[in-house]
Design a protein around this motif. Structure first.
Motif, PDB file in Angstrom:
ATOM      1  N   GLU A 366       0.825  -1.342  -0.008  1.00  0.00           N
ATOM      2  CA  GLU A 366      -0.162   0.003  -0.091  1.00  0.00           C
ATOM      3  C   GLU A 366       1.018   1.245   0.014  1.00  0.00           C
ATOM      4  O   GLU A 366       0.270   2.495  -0.475  1.00  0.00           O
ATOM      5  CB  GLU A 366      -1.041   0.202   1.342  1.00  0.00           C
ATOM      6  CG  GLU A 366      -0.397  -0.059   2.493  1.00  0.00           C
ATOM      7  CD  GLU A 366      -1.183   0.167   3.728  1.00  0.00           C
ATOM      8  OE1 GLU A 366      -2.584  -0.046   3.370  1.00  0.00           O
ATOM      9  OE2 GLU A 366      -0.674   0.084   5.174  1.00  0.00           O
ATOM     10  N   ASP A 367       2.093   1.213   0.492  1.00  0.00           N
ATOM     11  CA  ASP A 367       2.901   2.441   0.467  1.00  0.00           C
ATOM     12  C   ASP A 367       3.961   2.391  -0.678  1.00  0.00           C
ATOM     13  O   ASP A 367       4.724   3.173  -0.860  1.00  0.00           O
ATOM     14  CB  ASP A 367       3.711   2.568   1.637  1.00  0.00           C
ATOM     15  CG  ASP A 367       2.729   2.895   2.880  1.00  0.00           C
ATOM     16  OD1 ASP A 367       1.826   3.733   2.415  1.00  0.00           O
ATOM     17  OD2 ASP A 367       2.864   2.244   4.054  1.00  0.00           O
ATOM     18  N   GLY A 368       4.043   1.580  -1.656  1.00  0.00           N
ATOM     19  CA  GLY A 368       4.917   1.299  -2.501  1.00  0.00           C
ATOM     20  C   GLY A 368       6.358   0.825  -2.258  1.00  0.00           C
ATOM     21  O   GLY A 368       7.234   1.255  -2.773  1.00  0.00           O
ATOM     22  N   ALA A 369       6.339   0.033  -0.941  1.00  0.00           N
ATOM     23  CA  ALA A 369       7.634  -0.066  -0.510  1.00  0.00           C
ATOM     24  C   ALA A 369       8.181  -1.586  -0.864  1.00  0.00           C
ATOM     25  O   ALA A 369       9.571  -1.692  -0.979  1.00  0.00           O
ATOM     26  CB  ALA A 369       7.629   0.183   1.013  1.00  0.00           C
ATOM     27  N   TYR A 370       7.564  -2.395  -0.922  1.00  0.00           N
ATOM     28  CA  TYR A 370       7.797  -3.905  -1.284  1.00  0.00           C
ATOM     29  C   TYR A 370       6.850  -4.484  -2.265  1.00  0.00           C
ATOM     30  O   TYR A 370       5.635  -4.203  -2.366  1.00  0.00           O
ATOM     31  CB  TYR A 370       8.109  -4.511   0.055  1.00  0.00           C
ATOM     32  CG  TYR A 370       8.977  -4.094   0.820  1.00  0.00           C
ATOM     33  CD1 TYR A 370      10.418  -4.365   0.787  1.00  0.00           C
ATOM     34  CD2 TYR A 370       8.799  -3.256   2.023  1.00  0.00           C
ATOM     35  CE1 TYR A 370      11.523  -3.811   1.678  1.00  0.00           C
ATOM     36  CE2 TYR A 370       9.576  -2.631   2.783  1.00  0.00           C
ATOM     37  CZ  TYR A 370      10.948  -2.922   2.599  1.00  0.00           C
ATOM     38  OH  TYR A 370      11.812  -2.354   3.401  1.00  0.00           O
ATOM     39  N   PRO A 371       7.363  -5.537  -3.102  1.00  0.00           N
ATOM     40  CA  PRO A 371       6.427  -6.468  -3.749  1.00  0.00           C
ATOM     41  C   PRO A 371       5.092  -7.074  -2.840  1.00  0.00           C
ATOM     42  O   PRO A 371       5.415  -7.428  -1.712  1.00  0.00           O
ATOM     43  CB  PRO A 371       7.261  -7.519  -4.355  1.00  0.00           C
ATOM     44  CG  PRO A 371       8.561  -6.828  -4.309  1.00  0.00           C
ATOM     45  CD  PRO A 371       8.704  -6.278  -3.130  1.00  0.00           C
ATOM     46  N   ASP A 372       4.114  -6.785  -3.251  1.00  0.00           N
ATOM     47  CA  ASP A 372       3.035  -7.507  -2.661  1.00  0.00           C
ATOM     48  C   ASP A 372       2.242  -8.664  -3.302  1.00  0.00           C
ATOM     49  O   ASP A 372       2.282  -9.792  -2.586  1.00  0.00           O
ATOM     50  CB  ASP A 372       1.735  -6.460  -2.627  1.00  0.00           C
ATOM     51  CG  ASP A 372       0.417  -6.933  -1.749  1.00  0.00           C
ATOM     52  OD1 ASP A 372       0.835  -7.687  -0.832  1.00  0.00           O
ATOM     53  OD2 ASP A 372      -0.647  -6.559  -2.206  1.00  0.00           O
ATOM     54  N   LYS A 373       2.301  -8.591  -4.522  1.00  0.00           N
ATOM     55  CA  LYS A 373       1.726  -9.842  -5.182  1.00  0.00           C
ATOM     56  C   LYS A 373       2.734  -9.898  -6.549  1.00  0.00           C
ATOM     57  O   LYS A 373       3.134  -9.042  -7.292  1.00  0.00           O
ATOM     58  CB  LYS A 373       0.310  -9.575  -5.894  1.00  0.00           C
ATOM     59  CG  LYS A 373      -0.619  -9.644  -4.659  1.00  0.00           C
ATOM     60  CD  LYS A 373      -2.113  -9.433  -5.296  1.00  0.00           C
ATOM     61  CE  LYS A 373      -3.121  -9.322  -4.183  1.00  0.00           C
ATOM     62  NZ  LYS A 373      -4.609  -9.042  -4.781  1.00  0.00           N
ATOM     63  N   ASP A 374       2.960 -11.180  -6.914  1.00  0.00           N
ATOM     64  CA  ASP A 374       3.767 -11.667  -8.158  1.00  0.00           C
ATOM     65  C   ASP A 374       4.836 -11.053  -8.439  1.00  0.00           C
ATOM     66  O   ASP A 374       5.001 -10.182  -9.355  1.00  0.00           O
ATOM     67  CB  ASP A 374       2.895 -11.570  -9.351  1.00  0.00           C
ATOM     68  CG  ASP A 374       1.546 -12.271  -9.260  1.00  0.00           C
ATOM     69  OD1 ASP A 374       1.460 -13.492  -8.710  1.00  0.00           O
ATOM     70  OD2 ASP A 374       0.553 -11.939  -9.555  1.00  0.00           O
TER      71      ASP A 374
END
Length: 419
Positions: A366-374
């Protein structure tokens, strides 16, 4: 807080070092170690926009509205419902049906040179071994469809060919639209006189080569022959932007980037396989939003016009457009209204080339800090580009030290992009 990074500044010496192995002049036929399986190509050309310095993903392809990391830009709707991009790309947003965004690139390198090396070669730096850039890989596997070189780099030097040899080096265009003084005889030298001089030079070089056994002489011979062939080709007209209606130049943008994008379109029309347009200024440790407003104003009309024109020409399906940078920028905005280096997650834009348009691959948190999906690895980008061109990224070539190296460092084509 510094406003620039020394390890990003390239010198003539470092550029020569990066491509130094190519002067050995090895032939591709000698380099092939194992013939990997090939497959039918969907794309014939690549136009790569290299944004040097580390372009902020949050302020371009992966906006985070309502979050503390969002910054000053608002997201805007695009031609594809549910996909939003930064407001700095209003014209490109109308072309989103042909665009694919990758929002989950998981990088590892936070220093400019190491990250640039990886993004442009798929490999990490490894001592004295220099890996070839993506453009040289394509040139080694897919020859030009016309008289022009297979690989052309505009407004900056692309990564060198290294062990792929001199024939896979980029032809360098320092300023799009300006005549190359090295592709014509000097003023006062008529064609008859100039051709006579070239014949004399060829005889002297042949005599010298017969008495001196040095592999570098083969590279020199290749360079001269290619230059002479090019200077005599009618395909050189592609470089003459002065013959293009000024309304077209204005639509792309009467600047180096806009002219570079327009020139790239003309070059792929002439059969060039790989065109790289280089633009710096994305190392925004300070005044990030002011800088990206300027960048957007220059990039947006050029990208939108390029995609539209290629579509109308019927060449978008066979021309893969890629825009990438070496890493993203920090979610946190620093005290200088800038963002710092952030390799943990960043984005890439692709269009055309037989890929699925109107697509988003992966997501960041949500903050653009780490990969979340795929999450997507850097080498996967290279594997995807090679796949679309019908190139087997697992093919091995032999270096000058007789060491086999894959064209791509163990990447896998991104399944969600391949139609």
């Amino acid at each position: 807080m510094t406003n620039s990074c020394l390890d990003y500044r390239l010198t003539r010496r470092s550029l020569l070092a990066a491509g130094g192995a190519s002067i050995l002049g090895l032939q591709v036929s000698d380099l092939l170690a194992l013939e990997g399986s090939s497959h039918a190509s969907k794309a014939e050309h690549v136009i790569l926009f290299w944004n040097g310095g580390g372009m902020s993903h949050i302020d371009t392809w992966d906006p985070k509205p309502g979050r503390p990391t969002a910054g000053e830009f608002s997201p805007i709707k695009t031609s594809v419902p549910g996909i939003e991009i930064s407001e700095i790309f209003p014209k490109l947003s109308k072309q989103m049906q042909d665009v694919a965004l990758i929002r989950s690139i998981a990088g590892t390198q936070g220093a400019h040179e190491r990250a640039s090396y990886q993004l442009q070669t798929s490999y990490l730096p490894a001592g004295n071994l220099k890996h070839p850039g993506l453009g040289s890989v394509v040139a080694s596997q897919r020859k030009s469809l016309g008289d022009l070189p297979a690989y052309i780099s505009i407004s900056g030097m692309g990564r060198g060919a290294s062990y792929l040899g001199q024939q896979c080096e980029a032809y360098y265009v320092p300023a799009p639209g300006e005549k190359d003084p090295y592709l014509a005889f000097p003023d006062g030298i008529a064609n008859v006189r100039g051709n006579k001089r070239l014949e004399i030079l060829a005889r002297y070089n042949q005599k010298f080569a017969a008495a001196n056994r040095d592999d570098r002489l083969a590279a020199t011979k290749t360079s001269i022959e290619d230059a002479v062939h090019l200077m005599r080709s009618p395909a050189l007209e592609a470089f003459e932007l002065g013959k293009v209606p000024y309304e077209t130049i204005e639509r792309y943008g009467d600047n180096a980037f806009g002219r570079g994008a327009l020139l790239a379109k003309r070059l792929v029309e002439k059969g060039v396989r790989f065109v790289q347009i280089n633009r710096g200024g994305f190392d925004t440790h300070s005044n990030n939003f002011e800088a990206l407003t300027r960048h957007g104003g220059i990039m947006d009309p050029a990208l939108a016009s390029l995609i539209q024109d290629l579509r109308e020409m019927g060449k978008l399906d066979t021309t893969l457009i890629v825009m990438m940078s070496e890493f993203g920028r920090t979610p946190r905005i620093n005290e200088d209204v800038g963002r710092d280096h952030w390799p943990n997650v960043f984005s890439c834009m692709m269009a055309g080339g037989g890929l699925r348009g109107g697509t988003v691959i992966g997501s960041s948190d949500e903050d653009g800090a780490y990969p979340d999906k795929d999450p997507v690895e850097v080498a996967d980008l290279h594997a995807t580009i090679c796949h679309q061109l019908g190139i087997d990224g697992n093919k091995e070539v032999m270096t000058q030290l007789r060491r086999p190296m894959k064209l791509v460092d163990n990447g896998t084509p991104i399944a969600g992009l391949i139609s």
